[in-house]
Each structure stands twice: as structure tokens, then as C-alpha cells.
Design a protein around this motif. Structure first.
Motif, PDB file in Angstrom:
ATOM      1  N   MET A   1       0.851  -1.200   0.000  1.00  0.00           N
ATOM      2  CA  MET A   1       0.000   0.000   0.000  1.00  0.00           C
ATOM      3  C   MET A   1       0.887   1.249   0.000  1.00  0.00           C
ATOM      4  O   MET A   1       1.847   1.346   0.765  1.00  0.00           O
ATOM      5  CB  MET A   1      -0.920   0.009   1.225  1.00  0.00           C
ATOM      6  CG  MET A   1      -1.883   1.167   1.269  1.00  0.00           C
ATOM      7  SD  MET A   1      -3.027   1.037   2.652  1.00  0.00           S
ATOM      8  CE  MET A   1      -3.999   2.510   2.388  1.00  0.00           C
ATOM      9  N   ARG A   3       2.185   5.078   0.580  1.00  0.00           N
ATOM     10  CA  ARG A   3       2.095   6.017   1.697  1.00  0.00           C
ATOM     11  C   ARG A   3       2.430   7.409   1.164  1.00  0.00           C
ATOM     12  O   ARG A   3       3.560   7.654   0.732  1.00  0.00           O
ATOM     13  CB  ARG A   3       3.056   5.623   2.814  1.00  0.00           C
ATOM     14  CG  ARG A   3       2.706   4.291   3.476  1.00  0.00           C
ATOM     15  CD  ARG A   3       3.718   3.946   4.547  1.00  0.00           C
ATOM     16  NE  ARG A   3       3.424   2.666   5.159  1.00  0.00           N
ATOM     17  CZ  ARG A   3       4.204   2.058   6.057  1.00  0.00           C
ATOM     18  NH1 ARG A   3       5.337   2.643   6.430  1.00  0.00           N
ATOM     19  NH2 ARG A   3       3.866   0.889   6.557  1.00  0.00           N
ATOM     20  N   GLU A  30       5.844   9.998  -1.869  1.00  0.00           N
ATOM     21  CA  GLU A  30       5.403   8.603  -1.672  1.00  0.00           C
ATOM     22  C   GLU A  30       6.610   7.838  -1.121  1.00  0.00           C
ATOM     23  O   GLU A  30       7.658   7.780  -1.761  1.00  0.00           O
ATOM     24  CB  GLU A  30       4.933   8.010  -3.002  1.00  0.00           C
ATOM     25  CG  GLU A  30       4.063   6.773  -2.849  1.00  0.00           C
ATOM     26  CD  GLU A  30       4.855   5.562  -2.356  1.00  0.00           C
ATOM     27  OE1 GLU A  30       4.398   4.901  -1.390  1.00  0.00           O
ATOM     28  OE2 GLU A  30       5.924   5.300  -2.933  1.00  0.00           O
ATOM     29  N   THR A  32       7.111   4.501  -0.064  1.00  0.00           N
ATOM     30  CA  THR A  32       7.391   3.065  -0.213  1.00  0.00           C
ATOM     31  C   THR A  32       8.176   2.754  -1.476  1.00  0.00           C
ATOM     32  O   THR A  32       8.610   1.614  -1.671  1.00  0.00           O
ATOM     33  CB  THR A  32       6.084   2.248  -0.232  1.00  0.00           C
ATOM     34  OG1 THR A  32       5.370   2.531  -1.445  1.00  0.00           O
ATOM     35  CG2 THR A  32       5.215   2.583   0.974  1.00  0.00           C
ATOM     36  N   ASN A 137       1.992  -1.778 -10.831  1.00  0.00           N
ATOM     37  CA  ASN A 137       2.265  -3.012 -10.089  1.00  0.00           C
ATOM     38  C   ASN A 137       2.898  -4.103 -10.950  1.00  0.00           C
ATOM     39  O   ASN A 137       2.793  -5.292 -10.649  1.00  0.00           O
ATOM     40  CB  ASN A 137       0.989  -3.542  -9.433  1.00  0.00           C
ATOM     41  CG  ASN A 137      -0.056  -3.965 -10.452  1.00  0.00           C
ATOM     42  OD1 ASN A 137       0.173  -3.898 -11.661  1.00  0.00           O
ATOM     43  ND2 ASN A 137      -1.213  -4.413  -9.955  1.00  0.00           N
ATOM     44  N   GLU A 144      -5.911   2.900  -5.525  1.00  0.00           N
ATOM     45  CA  GLU A 144      -6.059   3.127  -4.086  1.00  0.00           C
ATOM     46  C   GLU A 144      -6.677   4.496  -3.847  1.00  0.00           C
ATOM     47  O   GLU A 144      -6.395   5.447  -4.579  1.00  0.00           O
ATOM     48  CB  GLU A 144      -4.713   3.052  -3.362  1.00  0.00           C
ATOM     49  CG  GLU A 144      -4.065   1.687  -3.381  1.00  0.00           C
ATOM     50  CD  GLU A 144      -2.759   1.667  -2.590  1.00  0.00           C
ATOM     51  OE1 GLU A 144      -2.428   2.712  -1.961  1.00  0.00           O
ATOM     52  OE2 GLU A 144      -2.069   0.627  -2.609  1.00  0.00           O
TER      53      GLU A 144
END
Length: 209
Positions: A1, A3, A30, A32, A137, A144
Motif C-alpha cells: 500500500m 504512503r 510517496e 514506499t 504493479n 487506491e
């Protein structure tokens, strides 16, 4: 997910806009390392009147919005400035995006009357972010929703707002009235051979004092 962290880092008047427009620079990070394909971003901007002090002159001009100063503990509530949407292009890590916010100089609008009542200093703003993030991905994209906690505070200099308005309406202000009132003003102006609407209002004010 993913962040995300949002921060408003700058605001300025947009010099080439058709109407008075504030351009907010929003830094989006972001953490991650996920690749962001795009964000459909929605930004709600609220004025937080409690986040500054007011001179006596400013307090007198704000009576029609908040009442007398002794009541401000109850009446000094946040007010809406704008809600705008913008598409954020793809990035990895962090990026800056400019969010244009059209501003009205209609004195019937509470936020306009609020800014016009201030002499200098800064105005506390709360920017609330929502929307949809499209993430890479590997085989496609994941979708999201931005968390409801996404927000940023910013202190907007009053001078930025004044300069923005002055660029479009130098030494001028706008008043809205009904057609009936405008017709009555027109008859008064014609009857007294007054050269402009400003002279018409000045004549009426002089007659009333």
C-alpha cells in the motif's frame, strides 16, 4: 500500500489567468518506492480564522462575519475558500504539482469579505486532500483511495491575495445588486447628470450624511 505525504510549499497569484487565481504548489511524497502512474486529486481549502490575531480596525470590519469581538470564542469558525480538482502526472518518490484556485472578488462571498478586511500578516489555511491514486504493479495498475488523513496547513500572506486582486481590479471593488436597485440608481444618475456609477454612489452617500 502506498504512503503519501502532502505539503503546501508555496502560493502566488497567477499573472496570466483570466480571473484572479491563486496557484498553490503542493509537494507530494510517496515513501514506499511505488511507481505512481497518476493521481486524480481533489483539494478542499478552508480558512482558519483563529490562527491569527486581529487589530481593532480589522475586528471592526469583520463584525458582519463574526459579530462583536467578545463573541469570537463562539463565532470564529472555519470557512470554505474553494474545492478544486487536478490530475497529478506520474512520478516516483516525490513531485510538485501546481493547483490553481480561482478566486472571486464578489463581496457577497464570505471569504472575499474576510480577506478584504485584513491589513497584513498571514491567513491560516487548511488543505484537505482526497482522490484516487493509480499505482504501477508490474502487470498493470492498482487503484487506491487517498487516506482521509491527507492534509497540510499553510500560512498565506495577505499581500499575496491583495496583489492578485489588484492585478485584475486595480483600486476597484465589485458590488452585486438586484435589477430593480440598478434601475433606480440609473434613474437617479440620469436625473442628476452624474458621469459615473461611482459619482452616483458618492452623491447618495453625501445626501445621507
Amino acid at each position: 500500500m502506498a504512503r503519501f505525504r502532502f505539503e503546501c510549499v508555496d502560493a502566488r497569484g497567477e499573472p496570466y489567468a483570466v480571473t484572479p487565481t491563486l496557484a498553490f504548489t503542493i509537494r507530494i511524497a510517496e515513501s514506499t518506492g511505488a511507481g505512481v502512474h497518476a493521481i486524480a486529486l481533489r483539494c478542499q481549502i478552508r480558512i482558519e480564522p483563529r490562527r491569527r490575531r486581529y487589530t481593532d480596525d480589522e475586528a471592526n470590519r469583520l463584525v458582519d462575519l463574526f459579530g462583536e469581538a467578545p463573541r469570537w470564542a463562539e463565532t470564529l469558525k472555519p470557512m470554505q475558500l474553494a474545492t478544486v480538482s487536478v490530475m497529478v502526472p506520474g512520478f516516483t518518490g516525490d513531485t510538485d504539482v501546481v493547483v490553481p484556485v480561482p478566486c472571486s472578488y464578489d463581496l457577497e462571498i464570505a471569504s472575499t469579505r474576510y480577506f478584504r478586511a485584513l491589513d497584513d500578516g498571514t491567513v491560516g489555511l487548511l488543505l484537505l486532500f482526497s482522490g484516487t491514486a493509480f499505482l504501477e504493479n508490474g502487470t498493470g495498475y492498482a487503484v487506491e483511495q487517498l487516506p482521509w488523513t491527507a492534509e497540510s496547513r499553510y500560512r498565506l500572506p495577505v499581500a499575496v491575495w491583495r496583489d492578485m486582486v489588484e492585478r485584475d481590479f486595480p483600486n476597484a471593488a465589485w458590488l452585486r445588486c438586484s435589477r430593480e436597485t440598478l434601475d433606480a440608481l440609473g434613474r437617479y444618475r440620469s436625473r442628476h447628470a452624474l458621469p459615473s456609477w461611482e459619482h452616483t454612489l458618492e452623491a447618495l452617500l453625501s445626501a445621507a450624511t
